[in-house]
Design a protein around this motif. Structure first.
Motif, PDB file in Angstrom:
ATOM      1  N   ALA A  83       0.813  -1.218   0.000  1.00 22.88           N
ATOM      2  CA  ALA A  83       0.000   0.000   0.000  1.00 22.88           C
ATOM      3  C   ALA A  83       0.845   1.265   0.000  1.00 22.88           C
ATOM      4  O   ALA A  83       0.331   2.354  -0.257  1.00 22.88           O
ATOM      5  CB  ALA A  83      -0.934   0.001   1.206  1.00 22.88           C
ATOM      6  N   GLN A  84       2.138   1.142   0.296  1.00 24.06           N
ATOM      7  CA  GLN A  84       3.025   2.297   0.384  1.00 24.06           C
ATOM      8  C   GLN A  84       3.869   2.384  -0.895  1.00 24.06           C
ATOM      9  O   GLN A  84       5.006   1.906  -0.932  1.00 24.06           O
ATOM     10  CB  GLN A  84       3.920   2.187   1.623  1.00 24.06           C
ATOM     11  N   VAL A  85       3.318   2.990  -1.918  1.00 21.98           N
ATOM     12  CA  VAL A  85       3.982   3.008  -3.224  1.00 21.98           C
ATOM     13  C   VAL A  85       5.301   3.764  -3.162  1.00 21.98           C
ATOM     14  O   VAL A  85       6.340   3.282  -3.642  1.00 21.98           O
ATOM     15  CB  VAL A  85       3.065   3.620  -4.303  1.00 21.98           C
ATOM     16  N   GLY A  86       5.303   4.944  -2.571  1.00 19.27           N
ATOM     17  CA  GLY A  86       6.520   5.743  -2.510  1.00 19.27           C
ATOM     18  C   GLY A  86       7.630   5.045  -1.755  1.00 19.27           C
ATOM     19  O   GLY A  86       8.787   5.005  -2.203  1.00 19.27           O
ATOM     20  N   ALA A  87       7.309   4.464  -0.606  1.00 19.26           N
ATOM     21  CA  ALA A  87       8.317   3.772   0.204  1.00 19.26           C
ATOM     22  C   ALA A  87       8.829   2.525  -0.520  1.00 19.26           C
ATOM     23  O   ALA A  87      10.029   2.215  -0.465  1.00 19.26           O
ATOM     24  CB  ALA A  87       7.723   3.395   1.558  1.00 19.26           C
TER      25      ALA A  87
END
Length: 382
Positions: A83-87
């Motif tokens: 769910a954390q695309v940037g990370a």
């Protein structure tokens, strides 16, 4: 946290409707790496990594894109929160250098998943969201035959599909290329914009001669006339000529965009999500251009439906898109690999409004065109 449980990557080879002649290669088919991610909640996302002419265009090929994902990116993905695309992309960048096309395919699939999870289109996850629902689309005339190119252009004009034409040149002598382009400009004068793409195939001296001659015959834009690392030459050409020079191969992410903008090397940027390293980096390239007074064009790697619509989601968020887009890739293929074809009408491409990318794969077409046809069928993504 949702974890990535399955990573499917496969190459599909789809014939083109005609030979597509570029300065560095002639295409008879397009090879696309399709990525499908499935997380522990059952959410699926699809992405695409596509280049042109194997290794004749750049450092990545369909085979190397798949290898990079399967061998080096997949282990990082499995350890991240889907769910954390940037990370997740930051972790991939830390472990894998370069390989922008492979990273773009993965980021596209992650954003598709995120949009589906939240019930919003990918465009609403980028910048301030979309500012337009449809995008002007250019068509490339690349048969190399003047009469055939004019006939093809007349046909798509009559269909109200394209009124922007880009002509591939650079394989012949400068004067011969200009004669070819000049005849096409004359045929479509007042009815369509005509641009050219040299794909880095001229020296600075040839470009100096050619850009002046092309302006005189009515060309509106000259794309990447010299080598991508010839930034000083691009700056000199931009300063000398009225016809705008557009950077394409010279752009490979935000750092290159900053260098080109600060050097006044181009008045137009062709933003490509794959060359940039993904949609998020492509947005950064566009922001640098906007802050520098450089105009924008939505470029393509001649992707199929997945990469094309991923690009469309990003380009729909650009406040200014002065030169339109080149998102015609699926129209160059003999078959559509999506369950529903993209919406081309009235000279534009509609940007889907459904969750994620808003598209789905056609399971039967994918099974037929997969290079490894003995592999299990990939079912359509919702």
């Amino acid at each position: 946290m949702p974890a990535i449980e399955r990573i499917d990557t496969f190459i599909v080879d789809v014939p083109t409707i005609r030979p597509h002649v570029l300065a560095m290669a002639t295409m008879h088919a397009q090879s696309m790496v399709i990525v499908r991610l499935t997380d522990s909640d059952g959410v699926e996302g699809i992405g695409e990594g596509t280049t042109i002419g194997g290794l004749s265009y750049g450092e990545e090929s369909p085979e190397s894109i798949k290898l990079a994902i399967d061998t080096y990116i997949a282990p990082v993905l499995r350890a991240c929160d889907a769910a954390q695309v940037g990370a997740t992309m930051a972790a991939i960048r830390k472990s894998v250098r370069g390989n922008h096309f492979a990273k773009c395919a993965i980021e596209t699939a992650l954003l598709d998943m995120a949009g589906k999870r939240l019930g919003v289109p990918v465009s609403e996850l980028l910048g301030g969201g979309r500012v337009r629902s449809a995008l002007p689309v250019a068509w490339t005339l690349a048969s190399g035959d003047t009469a055939r190119d004019i006939e093809e252009g007349e046909a798509v004009l009559a269909q109200r599909r394209h009124r922007i034409f880009k002509i591939k040149i650079g394989k012949r002598a400068v004067a011969d290329d200009v004669a070819h382009v000049g005849a096409i400009c004359k045929a479509f004068a007042g009815r369509a914009s005509v641009r050219v793409d040299v794909n880095q195939n001229w020296s600075e001296a040839q470009a100096d001669l050619g850009m002046g001659m092309l302006h005189d015959v009515g060309v509106d834009l000259v794309e990447q006339p010299v080598a991508r690392d010839a930034v000083d030459a691009m700056a000199r050409l931009s300063a000398r000529h009225t016809v705008p020079l557009m950077a394409d191969e010279a752009l490979n992410g935000p750092r290159s965009a900053f260098r080109l903008a600060s050097s006044a090397a181009a008045r137009v940027f062709a933003v490509k999500i794959a060359q940039s390293g993904g949609l998020l980096a492509g947005g950064e390239v566009a922001a640098i251009a906007a802050a520098s007074g450089v105009e924008l064009y939505g470029g393509t790697m001649l992707e199929g439906g997945v990469g094309t619509i991923a690009s469309a989601h990003l380009f729909s968020t650009f406040p200014e898109l002065s030169w339109g887009t080149e998102l015609f890739g699926p129209l160059l293929l003999t078959e559509e690999i999506l369950s529903e074809p993209l919406g081309y009408a009235d000279f534009e491409l509609a940007v889907p409004t459904g969750p994620g990318l808003g598209i789905a794969l056609d399971a039967d077409k994918i099974a037929f065109f997969r290079r490894d046809r003995t592999a299990p069928v990939v079912h359509a993504s919702a």
